[in-house]
Design an enzyme around this catalytic site. Structure first.
Site, short mmCIF file in Angstrom:
data_model
loop_
_atom_site.label_atom_id
_atom_site.label_comp_id
_atom_site.label_asym_id
_atom_site.label_seq_id
_atom_site.Cartn_x
_atom_site.Cartn_y
_atom_site.Cartn_z
N LYS A 36 -22.95 16.03 18.22
CA LYS A 36 -22.62 14.66 17.37
C LYS A 36 -21.12 14.61 17.29
O LYS A 36 -20.52 15.87 17.25
CB LYS A 36 -23.36 14.47 16.21
CG LYS A 36 -23.28 15.79 15.26
CD LYS A 36 -24.28 15.53 13.91
CE LYS A 36 -23.96 16.55 13.33
NZ LYS A 36 -25.01 16.79 12.12
N ARG A 128 -31.88 13.24 1.78
CA ARG A 128 -31.07 12.35 2.95
C ARG A 128 -31.97 11.66 3.57
O ARG A 128 -32.62 10.90 3.43
CB ARG A 128 -29.94 13.54 3.35
CG ARG A 128 -28.95 12.79 3.78
CD ARG A 128 -27.99 13.83 4.58
NE ARG A 128 -28.46 14.45 5.74
CZ ARG A 128 -27.92 14.98 6.39
NH1 ARG A 128 -26.37 15.16 6.11
NH2 ARG A 128 -28.08 15.77 7.46
N TYR A 242 9.22 14.29 5.93
CA TYR A 242 9.02 13.40 4.61
C TYR A 242 8.70 14.17 3.33
O TYR A 242 8.21 15.20 3.26
CB TYR A 242 7.72 12.72 4.86
CG TYR A 242 7.76 11.78 6.00
CD1 TYR A 242 8.50 10.72 5.91
CD2 TYR A 242 6.68 11.68 7.00
CE1 TYR A 242 8.47 9.72 6.90
CE2 TYR A 242 6.70 10.71 8.18
CZ TYR A 242 7.64 9.67 8.01
OH TYR A 242 7.65 8.83 9.12
N MET A 290 2.40 11.66 11.36
CA MET A 290 1.66 11.28 12.11
C MET A 290 1.39 11.55 13.78
O MET A 290 0.28 11.99 14.09
CB MET A 290 1.61 9.58 12.08
CG MET A 290 0.26 8.88 12.94
SD MET A 290 0.42 7.23 13.17
CE MET A 290 0.64 6.61 11.43
C1 LIG Z 1 -25.42 18.15 12.01
C2 LIG Z 1 -26.80 18.49 12.11
C3 LIG Z 1 -27.05 19.76 12.39
C4 LIG Z 1 -25.91 20.97 12.62
O1 LIG Z 1 -25.37 21.62 11.43
P1 LIG Z 1 -24.37 22.40 11.53
O2 LIG Z 1 -24.15 22.73 10.06
O3 LIG Z 1 -23.16 21.97 12.04
O4 LIG Z 1 -24.77 23.58 12.18
C5 LIG Z 1 -28.30 20.20 12.28
N1 LIG Z 1 -29.24 19.40 12.15
C6 LIG Z 1 -28.92 18.01 11.67
C7 LIG Z 1 -30.27 17.25 11.18
C8 LIG Z 1 -27.73 17.62 11.76
O5 LIG Z 1 -27.49 16.41 11.02
#
Ligand SMILES: *Cc1c(COP(=O)(O)O)cnc(C)c1O
Length: 342
Positions: A36, A128, A242, A290
């Site tokens: 992701k 969650r 800055y 930036m």
């Molecule tokens: C993002 C995610 C992972 C991976 O988690 P890491 O801490 O990056 O290893 C695994 N399972 C779910 C459901 C996630 O949302």
């Protein structure tokens, strides 16, 4: 022809694959990969292709929008969408070669009409995403390919919620039929085989953040290379950038490079980040802007404008000095880089 950007993200495919193999071989469980957020900033499609070639079969994104850029999938590769489905997602969900991970009773009802197999997330104490254990019966009769849950406290191995979640998930696994059971993220894998079930879902540990299952640090996968746009001599007492936060304590040679917080070089690395010039560590001088950052190259071998500074991207080391987590530093990596896999 416009030349390539003056900042590059150099990516080490061998380190990525070696990290994944350490997860895939740490126990009997299969290792998937969370890709992701564009593969935690490194480039999801490039990550998928490399890990698929190494034998990874299951990949996880959060949104349906993340699916099309990953297509076509290599043979035998399965892609799953962690946020499940809404009615608006259904046309895409039915059309794309990806499977949702359902998380609510409404999603289950929606998906039931398709007659298709699916993945299911249950909540074992994080509060969650996921069905509560008491409502899992709403999914009775669905063909569940993978039953998932997610751990809340893996960064603290002795937190009591880890064992409570493991026990709750083991209980669910005994009563909810599914093809595979999956609980652990990267840090969850390090909690030991009793947390692995059939499938682990490492993310950050593939990309240089956190620990490998055996407790060694994950191998950094990325380096930045940024071109020196300008070199200048700053006398003792002169300031840089800055807010004039850096004041030269000696006559200094300052290199300004084409890299800034718009590229994901976090502002928290102002005065705390570092680059390597000819192997010599050069401290960031002043605030990250930036599009620009400055480094003190006084002690480095002679550099010239147009040379490239090497900026190792060790997510944990950078997290320690920047006030960001390794996750935030990785996913912030911007879109202006030329991503070069080596
Ligand atoms: C993002 C995610 C992972 C991976 O988690 P890491 O801490 O990056 O290893 C695994 N399972 C779910 C459901 C996630 O949302």
């Amino acid at each position: 022809m416009i030349p390539p950007p003056q900042a590059r993200l150099l990516l080490d495919g061998d380190a990525l694959v070696a990290n994944w193999r350490d997860f895939a071989t740490c126990g009997r469980a299969e290792a998937g990969a969370a890709i992701k957020a564009d593969g935690y900033g490194l480039g999801a499609r490039a990550v998928l292709l490399r890990l698929a070639a190494a034998g990874c079969r299951r990949f996880y994104v959060a949104h349906w929008h993340e699916v099309p850029p990953l297509l076509p999938l290599p043979d035998g590769v399965m892609l799953s969408v962690l946020h499940g489905v809404t009615p608006q997602d259904m046309p895409a969900a039915l059309d794309l070669p990806a499977e949702p991970v359902l998380a609510t009773a409404a999603q289950v009802a929606l998906w039931r009409q398709t007659g298709r197999a699916v993945e299911l997330m249950v909540d074992t104490g994080m509060n969650r995403l996921g069905l509560a254990p008491a409502e899992v019966a709403v999914a009775d009769g669905l063909e569940i390919t993978v039953l998932h849950s997610h751990l809340a406290c893996t960064e603290n191995p002795v937190h009591p919620l880890n064992e409570a979640q493991r026990a709750a998930f083991a209980d669910l696994a005994a009563r909810v039929p599914a093809g595979l059971y999956a609980l652990a993220n990267s840090a969850g894998a390090a909690l030991g085989p009793s947390f692995h079930f059939d499938l682990i879902r490492p993310g950050v540990g593939l990309y240089g953040g956190g620990l490998l299952p055996d407790g060694r640090p994950s191998r950094p996968v990325a380096r930045l290379a940024a071109r020196i746009l300008q070199l200048r001599d700053v006398p003792a007492g002169g300031s840089v950038g800055y807010g004039a936060s850096f004041v030269a304590s000696r006559a200094s040679r300052i290199a300004t490079v084409a890299l800034g917080y718009a590229d994901g070089y976090a502002r928290g690395l102002s005065d705390t980040g570092w680059a390597l010039a000819g192997g010599v560590r050069c401290q960031a001088a002043g605030r990250v802007s930036m599009d620009l950052a400055a480094f003190d190259v006084t002690d480095a071998p002679a550099m010239a404008e147009g040379d490239w500074l090497d900026i190792p991207f060790d997510p944990e080391a950078m997290a320690a000095v920047s006030g960001r987590t390794s996750y935030e530093l990785l996913v912030a990596l911007g879109q202006r880089f030329e991503r070069v896999w080596q």
